[in-house]
Design an enzyme around this catalytic site. Sequence first.
Site, PDB file in Angstrom:
ATOM      1  CG  HIS A 138      -1.966   1.146   1.193  1.00 19.98           C
ATOM      2  ND1 HIS A 138      -1.902   2.184   1.857  1.00 19.98           N
ATOM      3  CD2 HIS A 138      -3.229   1.203   0.486  1.00 19.98           C
ATOM      4  CE1 HIS A 138      -2.822   2.705   1.775  1.00 19.98           C
ATOM      5  NE2 HIS A 138      -3.609   2.263   0.803  1.00 19.98           N
ATOM      6  CB  SER A 339      -8.927 -12.366  -2.759  1.00 18.81           C
ATOM      7  OG  SER A 339      -9.196 -11.161  -3.281  1.00 18.81           O
TER       8      SER A 339
END
Length: 396
Positions: A138, A339
Amino acid sequence: MSVTETPTIAPTDAVEPMPPLPPEAAERLEAFLQRVQGIAETLIGYPCSQDFDHTNLQPFLRYALNNVGDPFADSIYRENTFEFEREVVAFFQKHLRAPEGLTWGYVTSGGTEGNLYGLYLGRELFPDGVVYYSEHTHYSVAKIVRVLGARSIMIRGRPDGEMDYDDLYETLKLRRDVPPIIMANIGTTMHGAVDDLRTIRAMLADLAITRYYIHADAALSGMILPWVEDPQPFGFDAGVDSVAVSGHKFIGSPIPCGVALAVRRNVDRVARSVEYVGCMDTTIAGSRNALNPLILWCAIQRWGEEGLRRRAQRSLAMADYAVARFRDHGIKAWRHRNSVTVVFPNPGMEIISRWQMAPQRGIAHIITLPHVTQSTVDRLVEQAAECLGASKGGEE
Ligand SMILES: *Cc1c(COP(=O)(O)O)cnc(C)c1O
């Protein structure tokens, strides 16, 4: 020299109530509410669940609640929600598989603060350590490393979002004298990829590196993996020293929030170092949002473990549905195991901006959280297929 002014308002017991909103201001708020309602229904590009209603917490909006300080210590400011915060932390400790009594945690302003906290502890433990993070990490992490003034090395990432373990191994091998502080992604932002903690720890063992720190960035998947049958290793039982999870992602919240958990012994080192100022200053922020613990506590109470499991199953089923719909149109969409991030070729700026999606190079993604409906997926897939089909001249 002192100046004595004559106050124009005499002190009384009457407190002036807050005036109402002027009519034009009230109208603007109402119009804004309508706009937000419209946007919320089609939110599929960012990982923020919208299936909550915390309007029962409205009465608390009248109080100056503030969770300043360590939720497990005494505070002079008692208008706080520490008792709820402690229960929220306990819930996350249980589901992130923390050994009883050996970790500590608090409710943060989001995943970024949790990552800052974890890396801060790692750096305090190993002031000369180097932070290793993959290129799929991130964007907050590069900033955090700068804020901490820590040395760092970016590790190559595989095209599917996982860390390139060979690159990690070779890099660690070159600097065996420096304690590594490893950022592991438990669900990357773009691909939903989970870095393999077993492989990472096996490499450290192989290189005989015994002084190391592992922080897990589990912003989204940290609250999904506890609810699946066969999760990848992701919690304290997989050997991490700290974990950051976002509260407004899978669980969902009207105010961004998260939970940071860390091995208590490392937290104590940091706490001790500021004891001389007279408080247990274990958190990053001083004054902290006290509504967030109430919101997370209510969500946990209302859904319960079974409800959260149902939401995770629904989200995964919707991700499979989206992949199948894309493939019906000849578009190669895919997702990682466990996911809810569905990756597909970048359909171009028009779709990206219409659907508030985050593109990265040649790909885009949708995230099928529990508020996402089949008809929303259908609409998006059809529009994306039109654009992708047009740009390819209709082949595939
Ligand atoms: C969203 C996200 C973050 C940042 O979390 P915030 O709650 O937005 O601060 C960090 N890491 C990953 C993998 C994320 O998906």
